[in-house]
Design a protein around this motif. Structure first.
Motif, mmCIF file in Angstrom:
data_model
loop_
_atom_site.group_PDB
_atom_site.id
_atom_site.type_symbol
_atom_site.label_atom_id
_atom_site.label_comp_id
_atom_site.label_asym_id
_atom_site.label_seq_id
_atom_site.Cartn_x
_atom_site.Cartn_y
_atom_site.Cartn_z
ATOM 1 N N ASP A 113 21.969 62.471 95.461
ATOM 2 C CA ASP A 113 21.978 63.848 94.954
ATOM 3 C C ASP A 113 22.526 63.933 93.532
ATOM 4 O OD1 ASP A 113 22.050 66.543 94.462
ATOM 5 O OD2 ASP A 113 22.889 67.079 96.397
ATOM 6 N N PHE A 114 21.623 63.830 92.562
ATOM 7 C CA PHE A 114 22.006 63.852 91.152
ATOM 8 C C PHE A 114 21.636 65.174 90.478
ATOM 9 C CE2 PHE A 114 20.510 59.414 92.197
ATOM 10 C CZ PHE A 114 21.760 58.986 92.612
ATOM 11 N N ASP A 115 21.493 66.223 91.294
ATOM 12 C CA ASP A 115 21.119 67.530 90.757
ATOM 13 C C ASP A 115 22.099 68.020 89.693
ATOM 14 O OD1 ASP A 115 18.973 67.617 92.499
ATOM 15 O OD2 ASP A 115 20.019 68.799 94.004
ATOM 16 N N SER A 116 23.384 67.776 89.901
ATOM 17 C CA SER A 116 24.413 68.323 89.016
ATOM 18 C C SER A 116 24.983 67.300 88.038
ATOM 19 C CB SER A 116 25.555 68.915 89.858
ATOM 20 O OG SER A 116 25.088 69.980 90.661
ATOM 21 N N THR A 117 24.374 66.135 87.945
ATOM 22 C CA THR A 117 24.876 65.119 87.023
ATOM 23 C C THR A 117 24.793 65.634 85.587
ATOM 24 O OG1 THR A 117 24.217 63.344 88.512
ATOM 25 C CG2 THR A 117 24.566 62.754 86.207
ATOM 26 N N SER A 118 25.877 65.419 84.849
ATOM 27 C CA SER A 118 25.983 65.985 83.501
ATOM 28 C C SER A 118 27.075 65.242 82.747
ATOM 29 C CB SER A 118 26.308 67.482 83.582
ATOM 30 O OG SER A 118 27.506 67.704 84.323
ATOM 31 N N THR A 119 27.380 65.718 81.549
ATOM 32 C CA THR A 119 28.526 65.223 80.795
ATOM 33 C C THR A 119 29.596 66.294 80.821
ATOM 34 O OG1 THR A 119 27.163 63.865 79.326
ATOM 35 C CG2 THR A 119 29.350 64.474 78.540
ATOM 36 N N GLY A 120 30.785 65.922 81.289
ATOM 37 C CA GLY A 120 31.827 66.926 81.418
ATOM 38 C C GLY A 120 33.151 66.320 81.816
ATOM 39 N N PRO A 121 34.087 67.160 82.278
ATOM 40 C CA PRO A 121 35.432 66.683 82.648
ATOM 41 C C PRO A 121 35.407 65.904 83.952
ATOM 42 C CG PRO A 121 35.220 69.017 83.135
ATOM 43 C CD PRO A 121 33.959 68.618 82.430
ATOM 44 N N PRO B 50 22.705 66.832 80.269
ATOM 45 C CA PRO B 50 23.137 68.192 79.924
ATOM 46 C C PRO B 50 24.652 68.297 79.934
ATOM 47 C CG PRO B 50 22.326 68.106 82.176
ATOM 48 C CD PRO B 50 22.020 66.765 81.570
ATOM 49 N N ARG B 51 25.164 69.232 79.182
ATOM 50 C CA ARG B 51 26.598 69.500 79.226
ATOM 51 C C ARG B 51 26.933 70.202 80.535
ATOM 52 N NH1 ARG B 51 29.933 66.762 76.375
ATOM 53 N NH2 ARG B 51 31.434 68.438 76.732
ATOM 54 N N TRP B 52 28.076 69.871 81.088
ATOM 55 C CA TRP B 52 28.554 70.514 82.317
ATOM 56 C C TRP B 52 28.708 72.008 82.081
ATOM 57 C CZ3 TRP B 52 33.798 72.381 83.322
ATOM 58 C CH2 TRP B 52 34.034 72.701 84.668
ATOM 59 N N ASN B 53 28.017 72.787 82.863
ATOM 60 C CA ASN B 53 28.084 74.241 82.731
ATOM 61 C C ASN B 53 27.822 74.849 84.106
ATOM 62 O OD1 ASN B 53 27.955 76.950 82.061
ATOM 63 N ND2 ASN B 53 26.758 76.619 80.203
ATOM 64 N N PRO B 54 28.807 74.778 85.002
ATOM 65 C CA PRO B 54 28.575 75.204 86.386
ATOM 66 C C PRO B 54 28.264 76.682 86.523
ATOM 67 C CG PRO B 54 30.921 74.861 85.994
ATOM 68 C CD PRO B 54 30.200 74.336 84.781
ATOM 69 N N LEU B 55 28.778 77.514 85.630
ATOM 70 C CA LEU B 55 28.521 78.948 85.756
ATOM 71 C C LEU B 55 27.092 79.299 85.345
ATOM 72 C CD1 LEU B 55 31.952 80.356 84.578
ATOM 73 C CD2 LEU B 55 31.068 80.152 86.904
ATOM 74 N N PRO C 38 39.585 61.838 80.346
ATOM 75 C CA PRO C 38 38.524 61.819 79.321
ATOM 76 C C PRO C 38 37.225 62.358 79.897
ATOM 77 C CG PRO C 38 38.930 59.609 80.159
ATOM 78 C CD PRO C 38 40.010 60.475 80.725
ATOM 79 N N SER C 39 36.471 63.049 79.065
ATOM 80 C CA SER C 39 35.175 63.561 79.518
ATOM 81 C C SER C 39 34.121 62.461 79.408
ATOM 82 C CB SER C 39 34.758 64.772 78.689
ATOM 83 O OG SER C 39 34.548 64.392 77.344
ATOM 84 N N GLY C 40 32.990 62.663 80.049
ATOM 85 C CA GLY C 40 31.912 61.679 80.030
ATOM 86 C C GLY C 40 30.936 61.992 81.139
ATOM 87 N N PRO C 41 30.032 61.071 81.471
ATOM 88 C CA PRO C 41 29.086 61.313 82.558
ATOM 89 C C PRO C 41 29.807 61.551 83.887
ATOM 90 C CG PRO C 41 28.358 59.462 81.226
ATOM 91 C CD PRO C 41 29.750 59.796 80.780
ATOM 92 N N ILE C 42 29.404 62.591 84.578
ATOM 93 C CA ILE C 42 29.965 62.892 85.902
ATOM 94 C C ILE C 42 28.833 63.084 86.902
ATOM 95 C CG2 ILE C 42 32.110 63.896 85.043
ATOM 96 C CD1 ILE C 42 30.885 66.681 85.433
#
Length: 304
Positions: A208-216, A139-144, A184-188
């Motif tokens: 804990d990979f709950d928040s793993t995503s693609t982002g900054p 998923p794309r990083w979208n913390p909000l 650079p953005s990528g898997p975080i």
């Protein structure tokens, strides 16, 4: 175990049904879970079953259940690339669905190695950030969005507090949209701090990979930086991370905005289980109070 109420699936995980969910997991695995130790109950309920050397994670809310299939994919991806990370228990179909509650089962990591450090986390993050993109779509990083999902399933929070937190999401979102990143953005990983690093016998591993995503990539450096500002940790983990990762995110002009995002996540993380786990309420109330009044120096404590 009563997974239904008024003819509808009982989706909320509570202390009342937690043991029943765990017992059913044990039955399916052929394990006695009566001596399981509850080691965490915030976003997820986490049990250690010592005699079987396993850890069981049960998603604590609808928001967390949505992430479980991705968590399984991420764990397998990291294992394929030999990243120092926790491993799923082999031979078990994952995730397990227990009357609508999703659970994952992991190989326990004995905490017999050196205590995790900022250096260890920096080295893991450098390996993580150097990985090629996975074959599945992160998923794309979208913390909000993540925060708003938590606020959509409150458990014992005043309506006025919900209004404040939703308004703060809107205000931060406007600032977030104006940021210009330098890495650079990528898997975080999404939530890398020492609480998610285990000092195993073969070296530190991340969990804990709950928040793993693609982002900054800047975001992966923020939790430790905010931890230094908000918690009374004896060790300068942030300084170690800066030295061994090579970037000090606090020197970047966008840091204050990402700090607000991180702190809002820390305030809202237990909103879906406040009534279910009253032990976290006092600390949550203090975090909310100091965050609301803009007290940037108040020191928070970890949830028990």
């Amino acid at each position: 175990m009563t997974p239904y109420r008024d003819g509808q699936p009982q989706a909320r995980l509570t202390r009342a049904n937690l043991d029943a969910v765990l017992a059913e997991i044990g039955r399916r695995l052929g394990l006695d879970t009566r001596d399981a130790q509850l080691i965490k109950f915030t976003n997820n309920a986490v049990f250690r079953v010592a005699h079987a050397s396993i850890v069981v994670r049960i998603a604590g809310s609808a928001t967390m259940r949505q992430r479980v299939p991705k968590i399984v994919q991420v764990a397998r991806w990291l294992a394929e690339h030999d990243v120092p990370s926790v491993r799923l228990l082999p031979g078990v179909p994952q995730p397990l669905d227990i009357d609508g509650h999703l659970a994952t089962v992991w190989q326990a990591v004995p905490e017999t190695g050196p205590k995790p450090s900022g250096r260890a986390l920096a080295l893991i993050l450098k390996r993580f950030h150097a990985l090629p993109p996975p074959s599945f779509q992160l998923p794309r990083w979208n913390p909000l969005e993540e925060i708003r999902q938590r606020l959509a399933e409150p458990d014992g929070i005043a309506p006025s507090d919900l209004v404040f937190l939703r308004d703060r999401c809107d205000g931060i979102e406007e600032k977030l949209g104006k940021l210009r990143y330098f890495l650079p953005s990528g898997p975080i990983h999404g939530d890398p701090f020492l609480g998610n690093v285990i000092g195993g016998p073969g070296g530190a591993v991340i969990c804990d990979f709950d928040s793993t995503s693609t982002g900054p990539r800047e975001w992966d450096l923020v939790p430790v930086a905010v931890g230094k500002l908000r918690f009374d940790y004896a060790r300068d983990t942030h300084g170690e991370l800066v030295t061994h990762y090579g970037v000090d995110v606090t020197k970047w002009s966008g840091f204050e905005t990402l700090r607000q995002v991180r702190e809002l996540k820390l305030v809202t993380s237990v909103v879906p289980i406040l009534r279910s786990n009253p032990a976290v309420r006092d600390q949550w109330a203090y975090r909310l109070e100091t965050f609301r009044r803009g007290d940037m120096t108040a020191k928070w404590s970890t949830y028990v």
